[in-house]
Design an enzyme around this catalytic site. Structure first.
Site, PDB file in Angstrom:
ATOM      1  N   GLU A  39       0.826  -1.226   0.000  1.00 29.07           N
ATOM      2  CA  GLU A  39       0.000   0.000   0.000  1.00 29.07           C
ATOM      3  C   GLU A  39       0.849   1.260   0.000  1.00 29.07           C
ATOM      4  OE1 GLU A  39      -2.609   0.359   3.385  1.00 29.07           O
ATOM      5  OE2 GLU A  39      -3.511  -1.604   3.095  1.00 29.07           O
ATOM      6  N   ALA A  40       2.117   1.172  -0.300  1.00 30.80           N
ATOM      7  CA  ALA A  40       3.055   2.301  -0.188  1.00 30.80           C
ATOM      8  C   ALA A  40       3.279   2.716   1.258  1.00 30.80           C
ATOM      9  CB  ALA A  40       2.609   3.511  -1.017  1.00 30.80           C
TER      10      ALA A  40
END
Lengths: 341, 341
Positions: free
Chosen positions: B307-308
């Site tokens: 998800e970064a």
């Protein structure tokens, strides 16, 4: 709670014998919420530990992070007479001026981290005694400086970063580490602001001689801190202990701040449970000291500035942990399938 | 500059052969300012490198950090038919819904880091082909998804974090790593969202078989990415290359984002010079892959969410570096004695 008055080293000892423990209700509430959040169990790694730690030592769940304080204590050291530092002692007062004018690294870091910086210059025109010759501080001076830190902590703080400025103080840090954990001066000494070669060897020798000289007068951690520490190290220790009593979790900065904390652990085995290490500095003794204390630093960025700079960078990680724990949706709220659905 | 149109894999190859280099004027200006700042030389460690890197790849000094973007690309993977993941593929679309509703970890992290989150769901109802049986993507699909990332980057961005969501995509990451660097599936496979024991062994076997099957059809990094990657990996690669052309420095997230970047380095040796690794995840293949790419992660916090999220936590370190480099006083301004004064 109001903090007890501290008038003697024995008063400090008595406080250390009665430190409050973790808040098990807050911890249980954090433990209950974390696995409900929309992510694989454990996938936020240390962020999950940090939010739990924050709740546990604030004694409240959900934990808060509105008021973040950074305290920098500054002192001067008689041991610089022995030629152990690359910079002259005048730099301590010059850097305090730089802090006050907003020009130092810690000013920029506090701004981006949303933290309140307070600087405590500790009688910069009265360096401690040269501890290669005599105890750095008398008992009254030690207690006075401990009280500066002790009184700096306010119960409204949600998190406190502890750091310092003081030409010569990596020599004090190394001497404390050797006083508490043994080993040689060479194992604990490092470049500090930038010494190397024969000057670094000389620094190690001074550390060895100083600790040997005071050995029999240092029956516990507090006496180590008094004999081979310094004003800002005593004040940092006072702030760390007061934070425990005021439910304020602490981020320790680098080698010198960790050395100021170490005597607390030496007196009381879980005395630093409310503290995390913000970073491991490039100063080689710091990694060794953290290992002795069982602390795992959040960051390892080759920083070696002091000023609470590493702790301040680590605020961002605590903010990240806090935001995830308090703000994420649960599987039930988001309608996301859990692993075993 | 306006980016060229990309219609074929060869168009991408042509771009990779002509990537712009570092801006030596911006680098020189950063190099000139850093030693004037009120701190011992080098004492901010990697923060000093980061501010220099930021200026160099933005092509401007002082570097800017007003607009920070986080792009999360989401895709589904046919290889999940082989039973390689702990969560069902429906979770990808559910988590995209969670991103859009603001309930995921990355939403909280972007909020505290002052970053703009954009999520790109890539035909989640059309998983890529099962790459254990056939190429994950045809050339047109691969180029189409590469273009999604390519077109997502805007020149006003000062920093871009690249991340992903996609059940099954650590299998793709491991297959890309093996396709580029050899070794065994077991060396590159990890628990992902939470597999272990026989399921993990099976995942490793699928990785081995898939790469062996396509070996002769993968003459370069782009073909590895097309054969055993996925939609979100192609899009991440597109964003990373576009960022280079648009003077946007990039923070890579975890194993999957790094695996999407690796083919760029395989095609062009300095192709990732504008990228830093935000963190090393707990997924064991990630550390190995970073080493192969010569990237040193900023953080090591046992995160493994995707998800970064790791890149987003690292934004705080880049902000710290930027603030110190641009905001600190010089020795001359502050009236502080330098080492050799």
């Amino acid at each position: 709670m109001s903090l007890p008055e501290l008038e003697t080293v024995n008063d400090i000892r008595n406080v250390l014998e009665r430190l409050p423990g973790p808040d098990m209700d807050a911890r249980a509430a954090a433990d209950e919420r974390e696995p409900q959040l929309t992510k694989p169990a454990g996938s936020l790694g240390r962020l999950e530990e940090i939010s739990n730690w924050l709740a546990t030592w604030q004694g409240v769940h959900p934990p808060k992070l509105d008021s973040v304080a950074v305290h920098v204590f500054a002192g001067n050291h008689g041991v610089t007479d022995q030629g152990v530092s690359a910079f002259p002692p005048e730099v301590t007062v010059q850097m305090v001026g730089n802090f006050e004018a907003g020009g130092a690294a810690i000013n920029q870091l506090c701004r981006v981290q949303g933290a309140d910086l307070k600087v405590f210059p500790l009688k910069l025109d009265e360096p401690t005694a040269d501890f290669s010759q005599e105890p750095a501080m008398s008992e009254p001076i030690f207690v006075e400086e401990f009280n500066v830190g002790w009184n700096s902590v306010q119960p409204h703080m949600d998190l406190l970063c502890i750091g310092e400025m003081g030409i010569g103080n990596t020599t004090a840090a190394a001497a404390i580490a050797r006083g508490l954990f043994g080993g040689t001066g060479a194992e604990w000494a490092g470049p500090g602001t930038g010494v190397s070669g024969p000057v670094l060897d000389h620094k190690a020798t001074i550390i060895d001689q100083s600790v040997d000289k005071h050995r029999n007068a240092m029956p516990d951690g507090l006496e180590v801190l008094r004999h081979v520490g310094g004003r800002e190290l005593a004040a940092m220790a006072g702030a760390i202990v007061a934070a425990r009593l005021q439910n304020v979790p602490v981020i320790l900065d680098g080698y010198v701040a960790t050395a100021a904390a170490a005597p607390i652990a030496a007196c009381t085995s879980n005395g630093l449970a409310h503290c995390i290490s913000g970073h491991v500095s490039k100063e080689p003794g710091h990694r060794r000291l953290l290992k002795k204390l069982g602390l795992t630093p959040l960051l390892d960025l080759d920083m070696r500035l002091g000023e609470a700079s590493g702790a301040a960078v680590a605020i961002g990680i605590v903010r990240a942990a806090h935001a995830c724990h308090t703000g994420m949706a649960t599987f039930a709220e988001a309608g996301v399938s859990d692993k075993d659905d």
